[in-house]
Design a protein around this motif. Structure first.
Motif, PDB file in Angstrom:
ATOM      1  N   PRO A   1       0.818  -1.213   0.000  1.00 25.89           N
ATOM      2  CA  PRO A   1       0.000   0.000   0.000  1.00 25.89           C
ATOM      3  C   PRO A   1       0.852   1.263   0.000  1.00 25.89           C
ATOM      4  O   PRO A   1       1.927   1.310   0.610  1.00 25.89           O
TER       5      PRO A   1
ATOM      6  N   VAL B   1       0.538   5.699   0.243  1.00 26.93           N
ATOM      7  CA  VAL B   1      -0.234   6.909   0.503  1.00 26.93           C
ATOM      8  C   VAL B   1       0.393   8.056  -0.275  1.00 26.93           C
ATOM      9  O   VAL B   1       1.603   8.292  -0.184  1.00 26.93           O
TER      10      VAL B   1
ATOM     11  N   THR C   1      -3.848   5.083  -1.722  1.00 25.34           N
ATOM     12  CA  THR C   1      -4.797   5.991  -1.089  1.00 25.34           C
ATOM     13  C   THR C   1      -4.286   7.420  -1.288  1.00 25.34           C
ATOM     14  O   THR C   1      -3.155   7.734  -0.915  1.00 25.34           O
TER      15      THR C   1
ATOM     16  N   VAL D   1      -4.812  11.252  -0.271  1.00 23.86           N
ATOM     17  CA  VAL D   1      -5.458  12.128   0.705  1.00 23.86           C
ATOM     18  C   VAL D   1      -5.212  13.575   0.294  1.00 23.86           C
ATOM     19  O   VAL D   1      -4.108  13.945  -0.115  1.00 23.86           O
TER      20      VAL D   1
ATOM     21  N   ARG E   1      -8.071   4.950  -3.985  1.00 22.41           N
ATOM     22  CA  ARG E   1      -9.027   5.439  -3.001  1.00 22.41           C
ATOM     23  C   ARG E   1      -8.720   6.908  -2.730  1.00 22.41           C
ATOM     24  O   ARG E   1      -7.589   7.264  -2.386  1.00 22.41           O
TER      25      ARG E   1
ATOM     26  N   VAL F   1      -9.529  10.335  -0.531  1.00 26.04           N
ATOM     27  CA  VAL F   1     -10.090  10.857   0.715  1.00 26.04           C
ATOM     28  C   VAL F   1      -9.827  12.354   0.749  1.00 26.04           C
ATOM     29  O   VAL F   1      -8.678  12.791   0.800  1.00 26.04           O
TER      30      VAL F   1
ATOM     31  N   LEU G   1      -3.168   4.666   8.523  1.00 29.50           N
ATOM     32  CA  LEU G   1      -3.093   3.616   7.514  1.00 29.50           C
ATOM     33  C   LEU G   1      -1.726   2.969   7.583  1.00 29.50           C
ATOM     34  O   LEU G   1      -0.701   3.661   7.555  1.00 29.50           O
TER      35      LEU G   1
ATOM     36  N   THR H   1       1.402   1.556   6.253  1.00 32.32           N
ATOM     37  CA  THR H   1       2.116   1.671   4.985  1.00 32.32           C
ATOM     38  C   THR H   1       3.575   1.985   5.244  1.00 32.32           C
ATOM     39  O   THR H   1       3.915   2.634   6.240  1.00 32.32           O
TER      40      THR H   1
ATOM     41  N   SER I   1      -7.712  -2.960  -8.667  1.00 31.14           N
ATOM     42  CA  SER I   1      -8.840  -2.664  -7.782  1.00 31.14           C
ATOM     43  C   SER I   1      -9.784  -3.854  -7.684  1.00 31.14           C
ATOM     44  O   SER I   1     -10.479  -4.047  -6.703  1.00 31.14           O
TER      45      SER I   1
ATOM     46  N   ALA J   1      -7.438  -1.268  -2.507  1.00 28.44           N
ATOM     47  CA  ALA J   1      -6.595  -0.478  -1.618  1.00 28.44           C
ATOM     48  C   ALA J   1      -7.210  -0.476  -0.232  1.00 28.44           C
ATOM     49  O   ALA J   1      -8.418  -0.352  -0.070  1.00 28.44           O
TER      50      ALA J   1
ATOM     51  N   GLY K   1      -8.498   0.653   3.365  1.00 31.53           N
ATOM     52  CA  GLY K   1      -9.069   1.908   3.819  1.00 31.53           C
ATOM     53  C   GLY K   1      -8.376   2.432   5.060  1.00 31.53           C
ATOM     54  O   GLY K   1      -7.528   1.778   5.662  1.00 31.53           O
ATOM     55  N   LEU K   2      -8.754   3.632   5.444  1.00 25.93           N
ATOM     56  CA  LEU K   2      -8.211   4.215   6.654  1.00 25.93           C
ATOM     57  C   LEU K   2      -8.826   3.541   7.867  1.00 25.93           C
ATOM     58  O   LEU K   2      -9.945   3.066   7.822  1.00 25.93           O
TER      59      LEU K   2
END
Length: 403
Positions: free
Chosen positions: A152, A154, A177, A179, A209, A211, A232, A234, A390, A395, A397-398
């Motif tokens: 993963p 971020v 992910t 953000v 994902r 956010v 998360l 990672t 996917s 991925a 999630g938080l």
């Protein structure tokens, strides 16, 4: 002899050098003009194909051109500028691993040191995360991603750079992910809702994902933590959270509230000192608003400064910066992109080809541009299977659980 000192090894420096060498090459070759480049990095890092490098489409050597190759008539000094004395027209610098400070005087100084991600503002990000603007940082990230397949990732920051980076990493097979502290992605395209919507669709296709309304607040060796209290697990956090100008002491009276050097319409900061790129506040010649901080504006600013200095050497006025802009583009995988050209939006293969052609045109090395084409051609005809998509591996999630 006239000495021109260029600070930094980025787009401003390369384009100022190229234009000045073309317009004053005779003086340069006979020794009446000297160009000195002071850069902490001995290579120019072409960021246009960052996504292709991280996605494994091209080799890392394609985006790094040695400064000595790109500027053969310049004297290259590997070092970091530590102070500018505008009154005495001198620059102090320190070479790598050397405590002694050396000084060089100049007749013209071009400040093209650009900007860096504000990694110090997030605890742990400098130690455990990745940024993109330092020497060889992109290649280090590419090597790291290759060593941790399907792990993963971020990505912090939802501008064009952030969404393109997230797409490239996801296309390589990593659950990503993204953000973003704002409420919508790619704010640079607020006037192009069709392109912003297409970017969001491409991220969804790649399983990224997204956010929004959340900031990255801490990074550890094993996790990322966010402003809403979630975290998360990672080992890979990448920052595209804006930029802060690289500040060299000595020019503070000419900086704005964000630390950028304020430039006149000629791109002069004061007589004999010039600036462009991400570390400068350059006014758009029509609107008067600050121009975007991206590679194209840095290139055109460098071109103008090179012409302005050449004109000054001939006893002529510098002239005003007149470039009005071209557009923006982003890639979301091979043959997929979005772009804007003079306000006209494009999507899909056409957008991807427009972007490719533009970046190939502005690469500092023709041989490396040809290498990019060769790598992309090879990639297009090489069967590949995504390590994780996917559909097969969403991925994560938080979570509010301790990380």
């Amino acid at each position: 002899m006239t000495r021109v000192v260029l600070l930094g090894g980025g787009y401003v420096t390369l384009h100022a050098y190229a234009t000045l060498a073309r317009r004053a090459g005779r003086r340069l070759r006979r020794g009446d003009l000297e160009i000195v480049v002071i850069s902490a990095d001995t290579a120019h890092r072409f960021h246009g194909f960052t996504g292709e490098l991280l996605a494994g489409m091209i080799g890392r050597d394609r985006v790094a051109t040695p400064l000595a190759e790109a500027m053969p008539l310049a004297h290259i000094i590997e070092g970091r500028a530590v102070h500018i004395d505008a009154a005495r027209r001198s620059v102090s610098y320190r070479r790598p691993d050397d405590a002694d400070v050396e000084t060089v005087v100049y007749d013209h100084l071009v400040v093209g040191t650009g900007a860096r991600e504000p990694v110090a503002e997030v605890p742990g990000l400098a130690e455990h995360g990745y940024a993109l603007r330092g020497p060889d940082e992109i290649a280090e990230l590419a090597d790291h991603l290759a060593g941790v397949p399907a792990s993963p990732v971020v990505v912090a920051g939802g501008g064009i750079a952030g969404v393109e980076l997230a797409a490239a990493i996801a296309d390589r097979g990593h659950p990503v992910t993204l953000v973003h502290s704002g409420d919508r992605l790619v704010g640079e395209w607020s006037d192009q809702p069709r392109l912003a919507a297409r970017a969001a669709q491409e991220l969804e296709r790649l399983g990224v994902r997204v956010v929004t309304g959340v900031r990255l607040t801490e990074v550890t060796a094993t996790a990322a933590r966010f402003s809403d209290g979630s975290s998360l697990a990672t080992a890979t956090v990448v920052a595209t959270t804006g930029q802060r100008p690289v500040r060299i002491p000595g020019l503070d009276p000419w900086r704005d509230e964000r630390g950028r050097l304020r430039t006149q319409p000629t791109l002069a900061v004061r007589y004999g000192v010039w600036a462009a790129g991400d570390g400068a506040r350059v006014a758009h010649p029509v609107t008067g608003e600050p121009v975007p901080a991206n590679a194209l504006w840095a290139m055109k600013g460098g071109d103008h400064i090179g012409r302005a200095i050449a004109r000054r050497l001939r006893g002529r006025p510098a002239g005003r910066f007149a470039y009005r802009g071209l557009g923006r583009a982003a890639s979301f995988g091979f043959g997929r992109g979005v772009s804007e050209l003079y306000g006209v939006p494009f999507t899909g293969t056409v957008a991807w080809i427009l972007r490719l052609g533009f970046f190939l045109r502005f690469m500092p090395s023709r041989s490396r541009a040809a290498g990019v084409v060769a790598d992309l051609t090879r990639f297009a005809f090489t069967p590949r299977r995504r390590v994780a998509t996917s559909a097969s591996q969403p991925a994560p999630g938080l979570t509010t659980a301790p990380a």
